[in-house]
Write a protein that holds these residues in place. Structure first.
Motif, mmCIF file in Angstrom:
data_model
loop_
_atom_site.group_PDB
_atom_site.id
_atom_site.type_symbol
_atom_site.label_atom_id
_atom_site.label_comp_id
_atom_site.label_asym_id
_atom_site.label_seq_id
_atom_site.Cartn_x
_atom_site.Cartn_y
_atom_site.Cartn_z
ATOM 1 N N LEU A 1 0.831 -1.203 0.000
ATOM 2 C CA LEU A 1 0.000 0.000 0.000
ATOM 3 C C LEU A 1 0.870 1.259 0.000
ATOM 4 O O LEU A 1 0.664 2.168 -0.811
ATOM 5 N N LEU B 1 -6.468 -4.535 -3.301
ATOM 6 C CA LEU B 1 -6.681 -3.360 -2.459
ATOM 7 C C LEU B 1 -7.745 -3.652 -1.401
ATOM 8 O O LEU B 1 -7.589 -3.290 -0.234
ATOM 9 N N SER C 1 -6.203 -5.835 1.181
ATOM 10 C CA SER C 1 -5.272 -5.033 1.972
ATOM 11 C C SER C 1 -6.020 -4.193 2.998
ATOM 12 O O SER C 1 -5.652 -4.152 4.179
ATOM 13 N N ALA C 2 -7.044 -3.507 2.559
ATOM 14 C CA ALA C 2 -7.831 -2.667 3.465
ATOM 15 C C ALA C 2 -8.409 -3.501 4.608
ATOM 16 O O ALA C 2 -8.358 -3.094 5.773
ATOM 17 N N ASN D 1 -7.452 -3.258 8.558
ATOM 18 C CA ASN D 1 -8.585 -2.699 9.291
ATOM 19 C C ASN D 1 -8.807 -1.227 8.933
ATOM 20 O O ASN D 1 -9.054 -0.392 9.795
ATOM 21 N N LEU D 2 -8.697 -0.939 7.641
ATOM 22 C CA LEU D 2 -8.909 0.411 7.123
ATOM 23 C C LEU D 2 -10.004 0.360 6.067
ATOM 24 O O LEU D 2 -10.093 -0.618 5.311
ATOM 25 N N PRO D 3 -10.821 1.415 5.974
ATOM 26 C CA PRO D 3 -11.799 1.445 4.884
ATOM 27 C C PRO D 3 -11.076 1.707 3.563
ATOM 28 O O PRO D 3 -10.006 2.314 3.543
ATOM 29 N N GLN D 4 -11.649 1.267 2.457
ATOM 30 C CA GLN D 4 -11.029 1.509 1.159
ATOM 31 C C GLN D 4 -11.138 2.990 0.800
ATOM 32 O O GLN D 4 -10.238 3.566 0.220
ATOM 33 N N ARG D 5 -12.246 3.587 1.172
ATOM 34 C CA ARG D 5 -12.466 5.022 0.969
ATOM 35 C C ARG D 5 -12.851 5.616 2.316
ATOM 36 O O ARG D 5 -13.516 4.996 3.109
ATOM 37 N N SER E 1 -6.925 6.694 9.675
ATOM 38 C CA SER E 1 -8.278 6.907 9.187
ATOM 39 C C SER E 1 -8.980 7.870 10.145
ATOM 40 O O SER E 1 -9.210 7.545 11.309
ATOM 41 N N LEU F 1 -7.469 4.951 -0.560
ATOM 42 C CA LEU F 1 -6.192 4.301 -0.259
ATOM 43 C C LEU F 1 -5.191 4.283 -1.420
ATOM 44 O O LEU F 1 -3.986 4.377 -1.168
ATOM 45 N N THR G 1 -2.331 6.769 -1.242
ATOM 46 C CA THR G 1 -1.416 6.708 -0.096
ATOM 47 C C THR G 1 0.037 7.015 -0.445
ATOM 48 O O THR G 1 0.688 7.768 0.286
#
Length: 191
Positions: free
Chosen positions: A59, A70, A73-74, A78-82, A128, A159, A162
């Motif tokens: 990422l 992606l 990965s998100a 533990n991250l939102p894609q958007r 985030s 993301l 990044t």
């Protein structure tokens, strides 16, 4: 039925002997099962850390694109894609300093998701943000735990952006005075 009933009976004696053997067997077996579970859990934790590190490196390096990798990965990070993100470059002046651990724990307690990579010179992170935890609040937290310069990128929303944000955070970090604990925002401070 306890071993005290009909003590002299050969059947009772045999049952009591077998009961003792079964108890020892179960005790040994449960230790083995417990040890196996602990080993499997440790292996899974190591695997999860390796997967997470690989996804984070990809990422940060821009190697994920917009496809299913992606999404994986998100999820792993533990991250939102958007959403609303910033990249952070946190200089480390003291080897083994607790600053990153303190920051991550503080963010976690505030239900703020982040992912970090460390090397001997700096910590690079993706944070985030939300309405409940703004970039201003993040900068305040970083100023409390930083041992060196800190750079924060412009806010971005997806993301795949990044790598550019990581570059901005690095520029902002380097623009702070040498041996400073300043938090410099790429979009607010002269860089």
């Amino acid at each position: 039925m306890g071993c005290s009933v009909h003590r002299d009976s050969p059947l009772t004696k045999a049952c009591c002997e077998q009961r003792g053997k079964v108890g020892r067997f179960i005790g040994n077996d449960s230790e083995t099962v417990s040890d196996g579970f602990k080993e499997t859990a440790a292996d899974q934790s190591t695997y999860d850390t390796q997967v997470r590190t690989t996804f984070l490196d990809d990422l940060l390096g821009g190697r994920l694109g917009d496809g299913p990798r992606l999404l994986d990965s998100a999820a792993a990070l533990n991250l939102p894609q958007r959403g609303t993100f910033v990249a952070v470059a946190l200089e480390t002046l003291q080897a083994g300093h607790q600053s990153l651990f303190d920051l991550e724990e503080n963010l976690r307690q505030r239900d703020v998701n982040s992912a970090w990579r460390s090397d001997s010179e700096q910590h690079i992170g993706i944070v985030s943000l939300s309405r409940r935890f703004t970039v201003e609040m993040l900068c305040e937290q970083m100023s409390l735990v930083a041992t060196g310069r800190v750079g924060v990128s412009r806010i971005y929303s997806a993301l795949p952006k990044t790598p550019d944000a990581v570059r901005e955070a690095g520029v902002a970090c380097r623009s702070a005075g040498y041996q400073s604990r300043a938090v410099v925002r790429y979009d607010k401070d002269p860089v």
